[in-house]
Write a protein that holds these residues in place. Structure first.
Motif, PDB file in Angstrom:
ATOM      1  N   HIS A 195       5.402   4.844   5.426  1.00 47.09           N
ATOM      2  CA  HIS A 195       5.939   4.480   6.741  1.00 47.09           C
ATOM      3  C   HIS A 195       7.396   4.020   6.641  1.00 47.09           C
ATOM      4  N   ARG A 228      -3.799   3.255   3.278  1.00 47.55           N
ATOM      5  CA  ARG A 228      -3.672   1.813   3.507  1.00 47.55           C
ATOM      6  C   ARG A 228      -4.487   1.033   2.490  1.00 47.55           C
ATOM      7  N   SER A 229      -5.589   1.624   2.028  1.00 52.47           N
ATOM      8  CA  SER A 229      -6.460   0.935   1.070  1.00 52.47           C
ATOM      9  C   SER A 229      -5.979   1.078  -0.376  1.00 52.47           C
ATOM     10  N   LEU A 241       0.636   3.486   2.146  1.00 47.64           N
ATOM     11  CA  LEU A 241       1.017   3.699   3.542  1.00 47.64           C
ATOM     12  C   LEU A 241       2.252   2.886   3.916  1.00 47.64           C
ATOM     13  N   ASP A 242       2.364   1.668   3.395  1.00 47.63           N
ATOM     14  CA  ASP A 242       3.556   0.857   3.661  1.00 47.63           C
ATOM     15  C   ASP A 242       4.821   1.604   3.231  1.00 47.63           C
ATOM     16  N   SER A 250       0.833  -1.198   0.000  1.00 51.97           N
ATOM     17  CA  SER A 250       0.000   0.000   0.000  1.00 51.97           C
ATOM     18  C   SER A 250       0.870   1.252   0.000  1.00 51.97           C
ATOM     19  N   GLU A 275      -4.643   7.854   6.863  1.00 53.96           N
ATOM     20  CA  GLU A 275      -3.933   6.575   6.860  1.00 53.96           C
ATOM     21  C   GLU A 275      -4.826   5.446   6.382  1.00 53.96           C
ATOM     22  N   ASP A 276      -6.101   5.457   6.769  1.00 54.01           N
ATOM     23  CA  ASP A 276      -7.036   4.430   6.286  1.00 54.01           C
ATOM     24  C   ASP A 276      -7.106   4.454   4.763  1.00 54.01           C
ATOM     25  N   THR A 290       6.418   6.319  11.540  1.00 54.57           N
ATOM     26  CA  THR A 290       5.004   6.286  11.904  1.00 54.57           C
ATOM     27  C   THR A 290       4.609   7.387  12.882  1.00 54.57           C
TER      28      THR A 290
END
Length: 134
Positions: free
Chosen positions: A81, A118-119, A77-78, A75, A114-115, A86
């Motif tokens: 981060h 992440r998606s 977000l990965d 993602s 972040e949600d 984080t």
């Protein structure tokens, strides 16, 4: 909201790896040339992505970097981060009780962002990129 240039380069590098060469190692020079960035600088970014388990490095004449995980599992977000860490983007510096209303709202907003990130999988963007190139 602003992320570092390193995050920008990491996202673009990962998109290239997912879209074009998921299994074949690509050298740092080729990756750097695509973004017009120093290979030394990009190597530092790639090291963080390796430590995060997103890519792996292969040594030797045919060496380089390739995905360690499938594009469907990586993602935005990965990647963010891996480069930025984080920690929260907002930290209230006023000396008042820990129930800071501003801090609470900022944490909620970060959670929503972040949600979303992440998606968003790199494979989705890679599919769009391949479709545009046809």
């Amino acid at each position: 909201m602003k992320y570092s240039k390193a995050t920008n380069y990491a996202l673009h590098t990962m998109l290239f790896l997912v879209a074009h060469t998921p299994d074949k190692p690509i050298g740092v020079q080729q990756l750097a040339d695509r973004q017009n960035v120093s290979p030394t600088y990009l190597s530092k970014i790639l090291t963080k992505l390796v430590k995060a388990g997103l890519i792996e490095s292969a040594s030797g004449a045919n060496g380089g970097y390739r995905l360690r995980r499938k594009g469907e599992e990586i993602s935005f977000l990965d990647i963010i981060h891996a480069i930025e860490g984080t920690a929260s983007l907002f930290d209230c510096t006023l000396d008042h009780p820990s129930e800071c209303l501003i801090q609470q709202e900022m944490v909620k907003a970060e959670g929503q962002m972040e949600d979303y990130l992440r998606s968003k999988m790199m494979s989705e963007l890679a599919d769009k990129m391949r479709a545009w190139q046809q």
